[in-house]
Structures are given as structure tokens and as C-alpha cells.
Scaffold this motif. Structure first.
Motif, PDB file in Angstrom:
ATOM      1  N   GLU B 398       0.859  -1.194   0.000  1.00 36.64           N
ATOM      2  CA  GLU B 398       0.000   0.000   0.000  1.00 36.64           C
ATOM      3  C   GLU B 398       0.889   1.235   0.000  1.00 36.64           C
ATOM      4  O   GLU B 398       1.848   1.327   0.766  1.00 36.64           O
ATOM      5  N   ILE B 399       0.537   2.169  -0.880  1.00 34.21           N
ATOM      6  CA  ILE B 399       1.250   3.455  -0.898  1.00 34.21           C
ATOM      7  C   ILE B 399       0.196   4.553  -0.723  1.00 34.21           C
ATOM      8  O   ILE B 399      -0.817   4.573  -1.418  1.00 34.21           O
ATOM      9  N   GLY B 400       0.446   5.429   0.222  1.00 30.87           N
ATOM     10  CA  GLY B 400      -0.525   6.516   0.446  1.00 30.87           C
ATOM     11  C   GLY B 400       0.165   7.743   1.022  1.00 30.87           C
ATOM     12  O   GLY B 400       1.349   7.720   1.317  1.00 30.87           O
ATOM     13  N   ALA B 401      -0.607   8.793   1.149  1.00 29.75           N
ATOM     14  CA  ALA B 401      -0.027  10.050   1.676  1.00 29.75           C
ATOM     15  C   ALA B 401      -1.096  10.833   2.434  1.00 29.75           C
ATOM     16  O   ALA B 401      -2.303  10.650   2.204  1.00 29.75           O
ATOM     17  N   GLU B 402      -0.630  11.677   3.345  1.00 28.26           N
ATOM     18  CA  GLU B 402      -1.541  12.578   4.073  1.00 28.26           C
ATOM     19  C   GLU B 402      -0.782  13.865   4.410  1.00 28.26           C
ATOM     20  O   GLU B 402       0.459  13.859   4.478  1.00 28.26           O
ATOM     21  N   PRO B 403      -1.481  14.961   4.617  1.00 28.80           N
ATOM     22  CA  PRO B 403      -0.790  16.222   4.944  1.00 28.80           C
ATOM     23  C   PRO B 403      -0.086  16.111   6.301  1.00 28.80           C
ATOM     24  O   PRO B 403      -0.565  15.409   7.187  1.00 28.80           O
ATOM     25  N   ALA B 404       1.042  16.789   6.408  1.00 27.15           N
ATOM     26  CA  ALA B 404       1.783  16.804   7.679  1.00 27.15           C
ATOM     27  C   ALA B 404       2.510  18.142   7.794  1.00 27.15           C
ATOM     28  O   ALA B 404       2.301  19.037   6.965  1.00 27.15           O
ATOM     29  N   GLU B 405       3.326  18.277   8.826  1.00 22.04           N
ATOM     30  CA  GLU B 405       4.058  19.532   9.053  1.00 22.04           C
ATOM     31  C   GLU B 405       5.478  19.227   9.473  1.00 22.04           C
ATOM     32  O   GLU B 405       5.729  18.254  10.188  1.00 22.04           O
ATOM     33  N   ILE B 406       6.409  20.043   9.025  1.00 22.89           N
ATOM     34  CA  ILE B 406       7.781  19.961   9.555  1.00 22.89           C
ATOM     35  C   ILE B 406       8.140  21.350  10.059  1.00 22.89           C
ATOM     36  O   ILE B 406       8.324  22.279   9.270  1.00 22.89           O
ATOM     37  N   GLY B 407       8.186  21.477  11.358  1.00 21.70           N
ATOM     38  CA  GLY B 407       8.559  22.779  11.942  1.00 21.70           C
ATOM     39  C   GLY B 407       7.685  23.901  11.421  1.00 21.70           C
ATOM     40  O   GLY B 407       8.170  24.981  11.114  1.00 21.70           O
ATOM     41  N   GLY B 408       6.356  23.634  11.322  1.00 23.09           N
ATOM     42  CA  GLY B 408       5.453  24.693  10.900  1.00 23.09           C
ATOM     43  C   GLY B 408       5.299  24.796   9.396  1.00 23.09           C
ATOM     44  O   GLY B 408       4.427  25.525   8.918  1.00 23.09           O
ATOM     45  N   ARG B 409       6.115  24.094   8.636  1.00 18.95           N
ATOM     46  CA  ARG B 409       5.976  24.152   7.168  1.00 18.95           C
ATOM     47  C   ARG B 409       5.119  22.994   6.677  1.00 18.95           C
ATOM     48  O   ARG B 409       5.123  21.909   7.245  1.00 18.95           O
ATOM     49  N   ALA B 410       4.369  23.271   5.623  1.00 18.32           N
ATOM     50  CA  ALA B 410       3.499  22.237   5.065  1.00 18.32           C
ATOM     51  C   ALA B 410       4.353  21.105   4.504  1.00 18.32           C
ATOM     52  O   ALA B 410       5.380  21.343   3.869  1.00 18.32           O
TER      53      ALA B 410
END
Lengths: 186, 490
Positions: B398-410
Motif C-alpha cells: 500500500e502506498i498513500g499520503a496525508e498532509p503533515a508539518e515539519i517545523g510549521g511548514r506544510a
């Protein structure tokens, strides 16, 4: 101040009556004397036994023929003193005056006055002499002419012995006459 | 300032109270005096009226005059008159204006400068005249004037005394407050919290002084603590700066040595290929030309040598690839991960078909990155999933993605989940180290460089990678990558 003016002042309480007269003629001396008599009764008091009943009238007697009788009748008609009405009687000059409360004695000679005074002595009858002399003769009151005015003369001792009361205010106005009647004359 | 104000307020209040009292007193006094006068005059009128009945009845002017004449003994009387009912004057004494006026209403009446009392003269209830007496009220007015003057003088004296007294008394009350104010100015001006207020007895001012001192003590203690903390903080900051400087120096040294190491690795692996190719070439030739004469043992040795050479070649290739991640990286550009995954799966189609693997690909984002490296990342991770399969289980990826944050950046979190052999979670970090293998060469072939390359790619992109797994259940690799790279942002 003439007699007329004095009369006008004097009779001010009766002004309505005076003006009611035909022609508004000046009040004569008789009427003035009648008014004096009326006023005198208001300052005098009688012992209760002098009246037969509580509503018995004050009997005003005129001894002898005197023109004042008519004036007195007119003045006293409908008036009261001490809550009593007046009754005017004409009596003969030599009357004993039984039942009288005051006796108006016409102008008499001095000798007659003493006799009249002794006739009413020690009875509750207020004797009023027309003219001077009566109080001195042992009567109670007299109407005197003083100048052009009328004045009262009163013998308080005579009033006392007759059982009558006279207001001190009245006495204050009057010429007081002292002394008892001559001795030996009952 | 405050002292004068207090004194003034006290004085004004006292004056108001005094004025009110004075006015009330004057009014009361006047009223009482008037009443007394009216009463006296009425009584006199009544007595005269009673004594004049006979004179009025008989119209005896002389008697009436004599009666009124006795009034000369009373100096405050202006005049008197005896009137008959027709308001004709029977007798008059003194100075009387318009004697007939107001006779109809018995009683008394104040007029300008005089008081007039009227009493009816009656004989046996019948009114036969009126008696009028007038008294001079100028004395009353004089009395009021005298009273007013006295009160005014008293008021001025009281106001002055009150002001002086209040000034003095308030000075005593206010002085500690003023001292306190001066001290407060000194404290704020000099920032000297060691000062203390003095004075203040057991009254409210004393409470104020004590409270002020307590406040000063508290502030002083806090100030001391704050200073101590400041000093400690400054020391700590200096320490940190030193450490930071050390760190950056070390980081610089590290970066330098790292670069040298990479260069060395690249150069070494590149230069290592040349002799290796010669070993392979001559090994091939030996096998082709002399294979039959070598005998069974010779052939076996030759094959082992050639196999080792191939493996070394693979190692060198991987090492080169690993070092190229940083040394030969391309500029970042917009990369559609969906396209990358699609192309990688096309490339691996044969292996997928052989393994009969089930693929589930969810929506994937577009992000800034090195296209070649993105492709290598996906290829390595999908390749791993296809490699570490359980023999008796149909592979599922399975390959998938979701929004996340790195140090406040999208950013985007992209996961690759399989149901293969998995691994012990204790080794979750170790598997990203170069040349680290959890399995023997006999179980799964490989050099142990793939995941190290993956980590290096992700780190170059400013992201992170982590692995989660369980033996015999499968593994999940999560890659978090920023959507925008600073160098290509604008």
C-alpha cells in the motif's frame, strides 16, 4: 363737639334703626337717654330672686309722665340683656314700683327725689334719675349733662345696699357719688 | 497641597454648617420674637377691648382716651384706636395710619415696620366696636440686623480659626503621608528599594506606613531574586553561546571531513572499478579459454572468484550511488509523486507479476524535489517491499499520503506498507545505516545500501524517514517531505 355729633357717635350701634326713620331725622335727647338706659342694664346685674322665672323679662318702669317712655319702648323692643327681653311699664309718679327692675324717675325737685329714693331703698330696683340729684339723694344712678354731653352719676353704696351689681367698667366711666342717704330717713 | 485642600474642605464644611445653623437660628429667633410680640400685643388688645366696653357703650370719648393714654408707658407701641361698629374713631392715641383699615378681621398682621392687632369690643356677645393697637417692629428688624451682624462676625471668626486649626491639625495628620509621598518619589527616582518609611502611630497612617514598608521589603526581595536570576541567566547564556560556538566549529569540521569522506568514497569506488573490471575480464577469459583444462576444483575456485568480483562490483556501484546522492544531486523542481510511483511500478512490472503482488496506491502530492532521487527513493522502498516477501503469503503493498508539518511548514507524510517478513522494531534505526543487513545473503541478496540511500535522499530534501515493523507481519516506511523547498520557493 356738639351734642348732635356726640349723639351720632353714641348711637352708632343703632345706626340702622336711625337710618330707618322717616327722613333720617337726628336722634333726639330722649332716644339718647333710652340708649343710655339700655346700656346701663347691660353693665348691671340683678340677684336671681328678682325674677319670677328664668325667662322672665327685665321690667323697665317709667314713673310719672315722661316723654322717654315712648323712646324707651322703641329702643328696647326686640332687644335683650342677660338673655332677657324687656318690658316697659308706665307707672304713676308715686307708685311703689313692685315688679320693676329699674325705675326711670322723671326730673323732679330735690325734695321729691329723696322721697323717691327712700321708696325704692334696699330693693333690687335700679333707679335712674333724669337729671342730677338722685344719686346724692340715695338713688342709684343719674343722667347728667356735662357740658354738651350726657354723663352717668352713680352711687355705688346705694347699689350695693339694694343688692344690685354694677360693673367696675361702668363705675370707671361714671361720676361717683358717695355717702348714705341722710340719717333718720328710712 | 493636600494639607491646604483638607483644611479648605474642613473650613468650607464648618462654614456651611455654621451658616445653616445661623440662618436657622436667626429665622427661629425672628419667628419666636414675632410670635411673642404678636401674642403680647393680642393680649394687650384683648385687655384694652374688655376695658373699653363701657366707654364704647356710652360713647365716652374721654374715658376711651384715658384708657388709650395709659399705653404711653409702653414705648414700643406706635399707636392705638378705639372704633365703633361703623369704623368711626371714638378715640385715638399715638401715630396710627388709616385706623379703620382691616378692622373687619380680628387678629394680628405684620406690615412694613409695624404689627397691628385688632380685637373686637363686645358686650354680652354683641360686637359694639373694635380696638386697634400697633406696635413698632423696627426693634425686631434691628434685632435681626444685630443678630445677623453678630452671626457674620462669628462666622468669619469661626472660619478663620477653623482654617488655621485645620491647617495645623491636618499638618499633623498629613505630614506622614507627605513623607510617604516623598519617599515613594525617592524610591522610584533612585530605584533604591532599601529605603524605609518612618513614623506613623497606631492609626490608619501607621497602617499605611507599615504596609508601604512591607511592600518595599517585598519589592526589594523580588529585586534581589530577579538580579540573581538575571546573573544566572546571563551565565547560562554565555555558556550556551560557548557551546554553540563549539558546536558550529565541530559541525564545520564534521561537514569538511564528511565532504572529504564522500569525495574519498566516490573517488575510491570509482577507482576501485578499474582493477575490478580487469579481474572480471580476465576471469571471464580464463573460464572461456581454460575452463575445460582447469579441472573441477579449478572451475569451482574460478566461479567463486568471479562471484565475489560481481558482488564487489555491486557493492562499488551502490557505494557510488550512495555518495552521488550528495555529490551529484540535481536541483529541486516540482515532482509529481503519483507519476513517479506509476513509472517505478511500470519498471517493476515483471517482478510484481512474478510475485503476484497486490498494489494499492492512494492519491499522492506534488512536491519540490530532485526527480531522479525521488524516483530512486520510491524504487528502493517498493523494491524492498517486493524483496522481503513471505514465501507463503501473497504480497500486498500500500502506498498513500496525508498532509503533515515539519517545523510549521506544510509537508506530506508518504507511507509504504507491506505484509512481508517485517523486522524486529528494536532494529528500526539500524536498518538505515550503510552496509547494515538484518538478513543473510542466503536469505535475501543485497548490499545493505538501499535504505541508507533512502535516508540520505530524504535528509537532503529536509525530511525524515522512519521504519516500523513486526517480525512476520510486515513493515511500514514513513517518509515526511516538505512540499516546498527554500531554494525553489520563489
Amino acid at each position: 363737639m356738639g351734642l348732635g355729633a356726640a349723639v351720632a357717635l353714641m348711637l352708632a350701634p343703632w345706626k340702622a334703626t336711625a337710618q330707618g326713620r322717616p327722613g333720617g331725622a337726628p336722634i333726639d335727647e330722649h332716644e339718647l337717654k333710652a340708649a343710655f338706659v339700655y346700656n346701663l342694664t347691660r353693665f348691671a346685674s340683678w340677684p336671681p330672686e328678682a325674677f319670677a322665672a328664668p325667662d322672665a323679662p327685665i321690667v323697665a318702669c317709667v314713673l310719672g309722665h315722661d316723654p322717654i317712655a315712648a323712646a324707651l319702648s322703641a329702643t328696647l323692643a326686640g332687644r335683650t340683656a342677660h338673655g332677657r327681653r324687656f318690658e316697659v311699664r308706665r307707672l304713676p309718679a308715686n307708685s311703689r314700683g313692685d315688679g320693676c327692675h329699674f325705675a326711670y324717675v322723671a326730673d323732679e325737685s330735690s325734695a321729691r327725689l329723696a322721697e323717691v329714693a327712700s321708696r325704692f331703698r334696699s330693693r333690687p330696683v335700679l333707679t335712674i334719675g333724669d337729671g342730677p340729684g338722685l344719686p346724692e339723694a340715695g338713688g342709684i344712678a343719674g343722667l347728667e349733662r356735662a357740658g354738651n354731653r350726657l354723663r352717668l352719676a352713680i352711687n355705688p353704696a346705694a347699689a350695693r345696699s339694694s343688692g344690685l351689681g354694677l360693673s367696675s367698667r361702668l363705675l370707671g366711666l361714671a361720676r361717683l357719688v358717695g355717702g348714705e342717704p341722710p340719717a333718720g330717713r328710712p | 497641597m493636600i494639607r491646604r485642600r483638607l483644611a479648605l474642605a474642613g473650613t468650607v464644611a464648618s462654614c456651611l454648617a455654621l451658616i445653616t445653623a445661623a440662618v436657622l437660628f436667626a429665622a427661629y429667633d425672628r419667628q419666636v420674637a414675632r410670635e411673642e410680640m404678636a401674642e403680647g400685643l393680642s393680649a394687650l388688645a384683648e385687655i384694652l377691648a374688655a376695658n373699653s366696653t363701657a366707654a364704647v357703650s356710652f360713647g365716652d370719648t374721654d374715658a376711651a382716651r384715658e384708657l388709650l393714654g395709659s399705653l404711653r408707658l409702653k414705648p414700643d407701641l406706635r399707636g392705638a384706636a378705639i372704633l365703633t361698629t361703623g369704623n368711626a374713631v371714638l378715640a385715638q392715641w399715638g401715630n396710627l395710619d388709616n385706623p379703620g383699615h382691616g378692622v373687619a378681621a380680628p387678629g394680628f398682621k405684620f406690615a412694613a415696620g409695624h404689627l397691628r392687632a385688632v380685637h373686637p369690643i363686645t358686650v354680652q356677645g354683641e360686637r359694639i366696636g373694635s380696638l386697634i393697637v400697633e406696635a413698632d417692629t423696627r426693634e425686631l428688624d434691628q434685632r435681626l440686623g444685630w443678630l445677623t451682624r453678630t452671626l457674620a462676625i462669628g462666622l468669619v471668626w469661626c472660619a478663620g480659626t477653623t482654617y488655621l486649626l485645620a491647617n495645623k491639625l491636618h499638618g499633623r495628620i498629613v505630614a506622614p503621608v507627605l513623607d510617604l509621598a516623598a519617599l515613594a518619589r525617592q524610591v522610584t527616582g533612585q530605584r533604591n528599594f532599601g529605603l524605609r518609611a518612618r513614623g506613623g502611630a497606631g492609626d490608619e497612617v501607621g497602617v499605611l506606613v507599615r504596609a508601604f514598608n512591607e511592600m518595599l521589603e517585598e519589592i526589594e526581595a523580588r529585586d534581589r531574586r530577579l538580579n540573581e536570576q538575571n546573573h544566572a541567566l546571563e551565565a547560562e547564556i554565555a555558556e550556551r553561546r560557548r557551546a554553540e560556538a563549539d558546536l558550529s566549529r565541530l559541525a564545520g569540521q564534521l561537514a569538511l571531513s564528511n565532504r572529504e569522506l564522500q569525495d574519498f568514497a566516490y573517488v575510491a569506488s570509482h577507482d576501485l572499478q578499474e582493477p575490478l573490471r580487469k579481474v572480471q575480464a580476465f576471469g571471464d577469459r580464463l573460464a572461456a579459454r581454460w575452463g575445460t583444462t582447469l579441472g573441477p576444483d579449478g572451475v569451482d575456485y574460478l566461479e567463486r572468484m568471479r562471484s565475489a568480483a560481481r558482488r564487489m562490483q555491486a557493492l562499488i556501484a551502490d557505494l557510488l550511488a550512495f555518495s552521488r546522492v550528495t555529490t551529484r544531486g540535481q536541483a529541486f523542481t516540482s515532482v509529481d509523486l503519483a507519476v513517479v510511483v506509476k513509472e517505478v511500478l511500470q519498471d517493476l512490472e515483471v517482478r510484481c507479476d512474478e510475485a503476484r503482488a497486490a498494489l494499492h496506491v492512494g492519491p499522492l502530492p506534488t512536491l519540490d524535489g530532485d526527480p531522479m532521487q525521488m524516483r530512486q527513493l520510491v524504487q528502493n522502498l517498493v523494491g524492498n517491499a517486493l524483496k522481503f516477501v513471505r514465501p507463503d503469503v501473497k504480497p500486498r503493498i500500500e502506498i498513500g499520503a496525508e498532509p503533515a508539518e515539519i517545523g510549521g511548514r506544510a509537508a506530506a507524510r508518504v507511507w509504504f506498507r507491506d505484509n512481508g517478513v517485517g523486522f524486529d522494531p528494536r532494529h528500526a534505526d539500524r536498518i538505515f545505516a550503510i552496509f547494515q543487513r538484518l538478513h543473510t545473503r542466503q536469505q535475501f541478496e543485497g548490499t545493505g545500501v538501499g535504505l541508507a540511500i533512502c535516508r540520505r535522499i530524504v535528509e537532503r530534501h529536509g525530511g525524515s524517514i522512519r521504519a516500523d515493523g513486526r517480525v512476520g507481519e510486515g513493515a511500514t516506511f514513513e517518509v515526511v517531505l516538505p512540499l516546498r523547498q527554500p531554494t525553489t520557493g520563489a
